[in-house]
Design an enzyme around this catalytic site. Structure first.
Site, PDB file in Angstrom:
ATOM      1  N   LYS A   1       0.837  -1.191   0.000  1.00 49.13           N
ATOM      2  CA  LYS A   1       0.000   0.000   0.000  1.00 49.13           C
ATOM      3  C   LYS A   1       0.878   1.248   0.000  1.00 49.13           C
ATOM      4  O   LYS A   1       1.947   1.246   0.610  1.00 49.13           O
ATOM      5  CB  LYS A   1      -0.854   0.027   1.289  1.00 49.13           C
ATOM      6  CG  LYS A   1      -2.035  -0.908   1.319  1.00 49.13           C
ATOM      7  CD  LYS A   1      -2.807  -0.736   2.625  1.00 49.13           C
ATOM      8  CE  LYS A   1      -3.951  -1.726   2.772  1.00 49.13           C
ATOM      9  NZ  LYS A   1      -5.045  -1.531   1.801  1.00 49.13           N
TER      10      LYS A   1
ATOM     11  N   ARG B   1     -10.365 -11.516   2.350  1.00 52.63           N
ATOM     12  CA  ARG B   1     -11.281 -12.557   1.855  1.00 52.63           C
ATOM     13  C   ARG B   1     -10.606 -13.922   1.812  1.00 52.63           C
ATOM     14  O   ARG B   1     -11.270 -14.945   1.913  1.00 52.63           O
ATOM     15  CB  ARG B   1     -11.829 -12.142   0.485  1.00 52.63           C
ATOM     16  CG  ARG B   1     -10.826 -12.125  -0.625  1.00 52.63           C
ATOM     17  CD  ARG B   1     -11.287 -11.308  -1.822  1.00 52.63           C
ATOM     18  NE  ARG B   1     -11.168  -9.876  -1.594  1.00 52.63           N
ATOM     19  CZ  ARG B   1     -11.564  -8.940  -2.449  1.00 52.63           C
ATOM     20  NH1 ARG B   1     -12.129  -9.293  -3.600  1.00 52.63           N
ATOM     21  NH2 ARG B   1     -11.414  -7.661  -2.181  1.00 52.63           N
TER      22      ARG B   1
HETATM   23  N1  BES Z   1      -8.188  -3.708   4.647  1.00 53.19           N
HETATM   24  C1  BES Z   1      -8.365  -3.303   3.297  1.00 53.19           C
HETATM   25  C2  BES Z   1      -9.665  -2.573   3.026  1.00 53.19           C
HETATM   26  C3  BES Z   1      -9.932  -1.289   3.742  1.00 53.19           C
HETATM   27  C4  BES Z   1      -9.200  -0.150   3.454  1.00 53.19           C
HETATM   28  C5  BES Z   1     -10.980  -1.204   4.636  1.00 53.19           C
HETATM   29  C6  BES Z   1      -9.495   1.031   4.090  1.00 53.19           C
HETATM   30  C7  BES Z   1     -11.290  -0.014   5.268  1.00 53.19           C
HETATM   31  C8  BES Z   1     -10.533   1.106   5.005  1.00 53.19           C
HETATM   32  C9  BES Z   1      -8.342  -4.513   2.387  1.00 53.19           C
HETATM   33  O1  BES Z   1      -7.520  -5.560   2.781  1.00 53.19           O
HETATM   34  C10 BES Z   1      -7.863  -4.052   1.060  1.00 53.19           C
HETATM   35  O2  BES Z   1      -6.747  -3.619   0.973  1.00 53.19           O
HETATM   36  N2  BES Z   1      -8.720  -4.153   0.055  1.00 53.19           N
HETATM   37  C11 BES Z   1      -8.424  -3.734  -1.253  1.00 53.19           C
HETATM   38  C12 BES Z   1      -8.841  -4.833  -2.206  1.00 53.19           C
HETATM   39  C13 BES Z   1      -8.359  -4.666  -3.612  1.00 53.19           C
HETATM   40  C14 BES Z   1      -6.865  -4.806  -3.676  1.00 53.19           C
HETATM   41  C15 BES Z   1      -9.020  -5.712  -4.485  1.00 53.19           C
HETATM   42  C16 BES Z   1      -9.215  -2.465  -1.555  1.00 53.19           C
HETATM   43  O3  BES Z   1     -10.381  -2.371  -1.148  1.00 53.19           O
HETATM   44  O4  BES Z   1      -8.640  -1.563  -2.139  1.00 53.19           O
HETATM   45 MN    MN Z   2      -5.529  -5.372   2.121  1.00 54.11          MN
END
Ligand code: BES
Ligand code: MN
Ligand code: ZN
Length: 464
Positions: free
Chosen positions: A243, A317
């Site tokens: 990230k 997931r």
């Molecule tokens: N933990 C994050 C999602 C998240 C981010 C929840 C900020 C609440 C606030 C999750 O693991 C994630 O990074 N999801 C990605 C998925 C994508 C790479 C398919 C997302 O939502 O960007």
């Molecule tokens: Mn993530």
């Protein structure tokens, strides 16, 4: 509850709730000087407005508390009451008049929540005003609720340096011990031996071994079975699909689902609801190292199907797949699962409104009704079948990161659905669990969301 007092009411300063329309007739019954004071200070009884009234000795004698338009019973909203604990001068207060038990509960809960501070790393000496427990209140319920919310907030607010998979498992153990529940933790290589390959794959790169926390309580024949599942990513760096800094900043909170599952379990056990309870929390850190799972890898799951890793940042997931598969294996009557799963759910609904996905309409409707009644909102989103193809993999059964990313909260929920028997009612909550700004009773930082609604649903469905 430190700021709720069992004291007798004798010496407590009365708080008088007044609606806009009730104000005029109330003032008529008061002394001239008080009427003047109210006019001169332009107290209109707007929601949340207060007027401090001194006695002839100069001591604080009464507090007038605005509750807005009449029609709505005074103090329907718990957050209005949350502001008082911090705004009133130190001292002991009581609410004047008899309150309906439901309202009394909100008054007390609001007050209690208004006194929360995350004080693990520094003494927070902020003093709060104290309230005499209102009459007619279900004190045990209020205390249980406040404790659960405080526990969830504390767990979430604690940074990953002190809340890794190990500490999360310890927190689960101590919660279980309090209620005489059994707690088993499957750790590291044992996850492979016991067939939780997906949890292991996501968590193996961290210095702290991945775990599956498994709590059982109240298992007696004939009791309805309730399973609670929560995403326990103690820190989400994104993994090799790292990230950017801004996206990583809050990711200590990526175990909020786990915190909610544990806090809710605590309420169910303390209240001794007649259920057979199981809590499953996959606890990992999504980290980087030479043995980290990679984009393009194919990961096996407990169910036997395979998942292609399109993005290592869609880790939630993947671990939930194994946990949900295990939860479903005992055919519970209800699965409630919480996860900070997608940024997309925040794009769709903002940070204050959690998304509810549910494979059973009756359960969804009941959940939403309780959410509205509790003032703990949720919004239903669809498990939209036509998008099912998007979670199919190119070389494996499924992909964890559908191309394009549109409808990301829906495709994430559809991915999870693959691991739950369709005959089992399953509610999936994709939420923020964090206040970006401070409001009364809701300081910036961790927040319990959907917890009171979920408890109300459980109590309504399975309580005596
Ligand atoms: N933990 C994050 C999602 C998240 C981010 C929840 C900020 C609440 C606030 C999750 O693991 C994630 O990074 N999801 C990605 C998925 C994508 C790479 C398919 C997302 O939502 O960007
Ligand atoms: Mn993530
Ligand atoms: Zn995550």
């Amino acid at each position: 509850m430190r700021y709720l007092s069992k004291n007798t009411r004798a010496n407590a300063i009365p708080i008088i709730p007044l609606g806009n329309n009730a104000l005029r007739s109330w003032v008529k019954r008061q002394s001239k000087p008080l009427g003047n004071w109210i006019r001169r200070t332009r107290f209109k009884a707007d929601p949340g407005a207060i007027s401090l009234v001194a006695g002839s000795d100069g001591e604080l004698a009464r507090v007038l508390f605005g509750t807005g338009p009449s029609g709505a019973p005074a103090g329907e909203d718990i957050w209005e009451w949350a502001s008082l604990a911090a705004r009133l001068p130190e001292g002991l207060y009581r609410v004047e008049g008899s309150l309906d038990p439901a309202i009394a509960g909100r008054v007390a809960l609001g007050w209690a929540l208004g006194t929360y501070a995350f004080s693990r790393y520094r003494d927070d000496a902020t003093p709060f005003a104290r309230l005499v427990w209102p009459a007619n209140v279900d004190r045990a319920h209020v205390e249980r609720t406040a404790r659960a919310i405080f526990l969830a907030r504390d767990l979430i607010n604690t940074p990953a340096s002190d809340m890794g998979p190990r500490e999360l498992a310890q927190a689960a153990r101590s919660l279980a011990r309090k209620s005489g529940a059994r707690c088993r933790v499957i750790k590291g290589e044992e996850l492979i031996r016991e067939n939780y390959p997906a949890i292991h794959a996501v968590g193996r790169a961290s210095a702290q071994a991945p775990r599956l926390i498994d709590i059982r309580w109240g298992g007696r024949r004939g009791r309805p079975k309730l399973a609670l599942v929560g995403k326990g990513v103690c820190f989400d760096s994104g993994g090799l699909d790292l990230k950017p800094a801004a996206g990583m900043a809050l990711m200590k909170k990526d175990m909020s689902g786990a915190a909610h599952a544990l806090a809710l379990a605590g309420m169910v056990m303390e209240a001794k609801l007649p259920v057979s309870l199981r809590v499953l929390v996959p606890a990992v850190e999504n980290s980087l190292s030479g043995n980290a799972f990679r984009p393009g890898d194919v990961v096996a799951t407990r169910k036997g199907t395979t998942v292609e890793i399109g993005n290592t940042d869609a880790e939630g997931r993947v671990i939930l797949a194994d946990a949900l598969c295990e939860a479903a294996s005992e055919r519970p009557d209800l699965i409630i699962e919480f996860a900070t799963l997608t940024g997309s759910a925040r794009v769709a609904l903002g940070t204050e409104l959690p998304a509810l996905f549910c494979n059973d309409d009756a359960t969804a409707e009941a959940f939403l009704a309780h959410a509205a009644a509790e003032g703990d909102p949720l919004w239903r989103m669809p498990l939209w079948d036509p998008y099912r193809d998007k979670v199919k993999g190119k070389v494996a059964d499924l992909t964890n990161a559908p191309e394009g990313g549109y409808g990301g909260a829906i495709t994430a929920a559809l991915f999870l659905r693959e691991f739950v028997d369709p005959r089992i009612p399953w509610a999936h909550i994709d939420f923020m669990a964090w206040n970006l700004t401070s409001k009364p009773g809701r300081p910036e930082g961790a927040e319990a969301m959907g917890l009171r609604a979920a408890y109300a649903l459980i109590r309504d469905r399975f309580g005596k």
